[in-house]
Design a protein around this motif. Sequence first.
Motif, short mmCIF file in Angstrom:
data_model
loop_
_atom_site.label_atom_id
_atom_site.label_comp_id
_atom_site.label_asym_id
_atom_site.label_seq_id
_atom_site.Cartn_x
_atom_site.Cartn_y
_atom_site.Cartn_z
N UNK A 157 42.31 -24.85 -76.76
CA UNK A 157 43.17 -24.79 -77.94
C UNK A 157 43.58 -23.34 -78.20
N UNK A 158 44.82 -23.16 -78.61
CA UNK A 158 45.33 -21.82 -78.87
C UNK A 158 46.25 -21.85 -80.09
N UNK A 159 46.27 -20.74 -80.79
CA UNK A 159 47.20 -20.54 -81.89
C UNK A 159 48.15 -19.43 -81.51
N UNK A 160 49.44 -19.75 -81.52
CA UNK A 160 50.47 -18.82 -81.09
C UNK A 160 51.29 -18.37 -82.30
N UNK B 27 49.83 -24.46 -83.30
CA UNK B 27 48.58 -24.81 -82.63
C UNK B 27 48.90 -25.70 -81.44
N UNK B 28 48.40 -25.34 -80.27
CA UNK B 28 48.64 -26.14 -79.07
C UNK B 28 47.31 -26.46 -78.41
N UNK B 29 47.17 -27.69 -77.94
CA UNK B 29 45.94 -28.14 -77.31
C UNK B 29 46.24 -28.68 -75.91
N UNK B 30 45.44 -28.26 -74.95
CA UNK B 30 45.58 -28.70 -73.56
C UNK B 30 44.27 -29.32 -73.09
N UNK B 31 44.38 -30.16 -72.07
CA UNK B 31 43.18 -30.64 -71.37
C UNK B 31 43.29 -30.19 -69.92
N UNK B 32 42.21 -29.59 -69.44
CA UNK B 32 42.16 -29.14 -68.05
C UNK B 32 41.30 -30.12 -67.26
N UNK B 33 41.96 -30.91 -66.42
CA UNK B 33 41.24 -31.91 -65.63
C UNK B 33 40.45 -31.28 -64.48
N UNK C 209 54.03 -19.09 -73.80
CA UNK C 209 53.17 -18.01 -74.30
C UNK C 209 51.70 -18.35 -74.12
N UNK C 210 51.34 -19.61 -74.39
CA UNK C 210 49.92 -20.00 -74.41
C UNK C 210 49.30 -20.03 -73.02
N UNK C 211 50.07 -20.43 -72.01
CA UNK C 211 49.50 -20.58 -70.68
C UNK C 211 49.68 -19.30 -69.86
N UNK D 73 42.05 -18.45 -79.56
CA UNK D 73 41.89 -19.36 -78.42
C UNK D 73 40.46 -19.88 -78.38
N UNK D 74 40.29 -21.06 -77.87
CA UNK D 74 38.95 -21.64 -77.76
C UNK D 74 38.89 -22.65 -76.63
N UNK D 75 37.71 -22.78 -76.04
CA UNK D 75 37.50 -23.74 -74.95
C UNK D 75 36.25 -24.55 -75.25
N UNK D 76 36.35 -25.86 -75.12
CA UNK D 76 35.23 -26.75 -75.41
C UNK D 76 35.08 -27.78 -74.30
N UNK D 77 33.84 -28.21 -74.11
CA UNK D 77 33.54 -29.30 -73.18
C UNK D 77 32.91 -30.44 -73.97
N UNK D 78 33.09 -31.66 -73.49
CA UNK D 78 32.51 -32.82 -74.16
C UNK D 78 33.25 -33.22 -75.42
N UNK D 79 34.41 -32.65 -75.64
CA UNK D 79 35.25 -32.99 -76.78
C UNK D 79 36.43 -33.80 -76.27
N UNK D 80 36.76 -34.89 -76.95
CA UNK D 80 37.79 -35.78 -76.46
C UNK D 80 38.84 -36.06 -77.55
N UNK D 81 39.86 -35.21 -77.64
CA UNK D 81 40.96 -35.48 -78.58
C UNK D 81 41.71 -36.75 -78.17
#
Length: 268
Positions: free
Chosen positions: A149-152, A136-142, A92-94, A162-170
């Motif tokens: 991050x998304x909430x389904x 809640x699901x979190x992905x990293x896009x290389x 669902x998230x992707x 849904x949210x997109x961040x840069x410079x954040x390192x889970x």
Amino acid sequence: MRRIVRRHLGKVVAGTAIAVTGTAVMVGITLPGSVSAEESGGRGGVVAARQDGGQGQQAVAPGVVEQAPAEGAKGTGGDPLTDDEIKRVETIALTRQQFTAGEDVEGRKGLQRLSVDVAEPDPDQLDDPHAPRRADVTFYDYKDDSVISKTVNLDTGKVERTGTQHGVQPPLGPEENAEAARLLIADPLGAGLRADYKDATGKDLTSPDQLTLTSIGYRAVPGAQPSVLDQCGRHRCVRLFPKIPNGAWIDSRSFVVDLSVRKVGRLA
């Protein structure tokens, strides 16, 4: 690194597994699994029952592990997500566009999944037994070094946030740790790691599967690293703490792997 660890690994050959001295102090964390092999199920970790030849003591019967009940396709309330739910959340998230345009840690199409967990209920639904089940699901896009991050909503099958961040390192996931170890093992800077492993086990180190891996992220500090690591923090960078299974930690804290550009650097 080679000199320090070889001293430690000499103790491993004698039968005692120890953690690398000073690592936890330097990086400000407590390395997991820093117990001895005896405490973690290694030599001496299992107490065998024995018969005393008729002296009054009885052998302890071996324990029986019952098979866990089959997991249902859907959990309830705050129960952990089932395997089916985890797969559904990812589907669902992707979106197709994100899957095609994104890149995982090995450079393949798609995003690198970091975590998927049951979401906290909304404040106005805390006491509602019929509150929708969310994840809640979190992905990293290389591809562009972004955290997505998304909430389904598992009841409706829709993405609610849904949210997109840069410079954040889970925290890094096991696939990322394995890829970082693979790069370090293959790199010329990994010669000491390979040699220390061979000294301790008598075997060649060729795969991350031969190690137990723990890691922390690394952010660039002005003047504290070679130029190859200057983008760490914006890039996905990791310091590995490899451990020989049921053995010692190998000191690789001087090395940083930049997973975004697949390069290894050594800290001064």
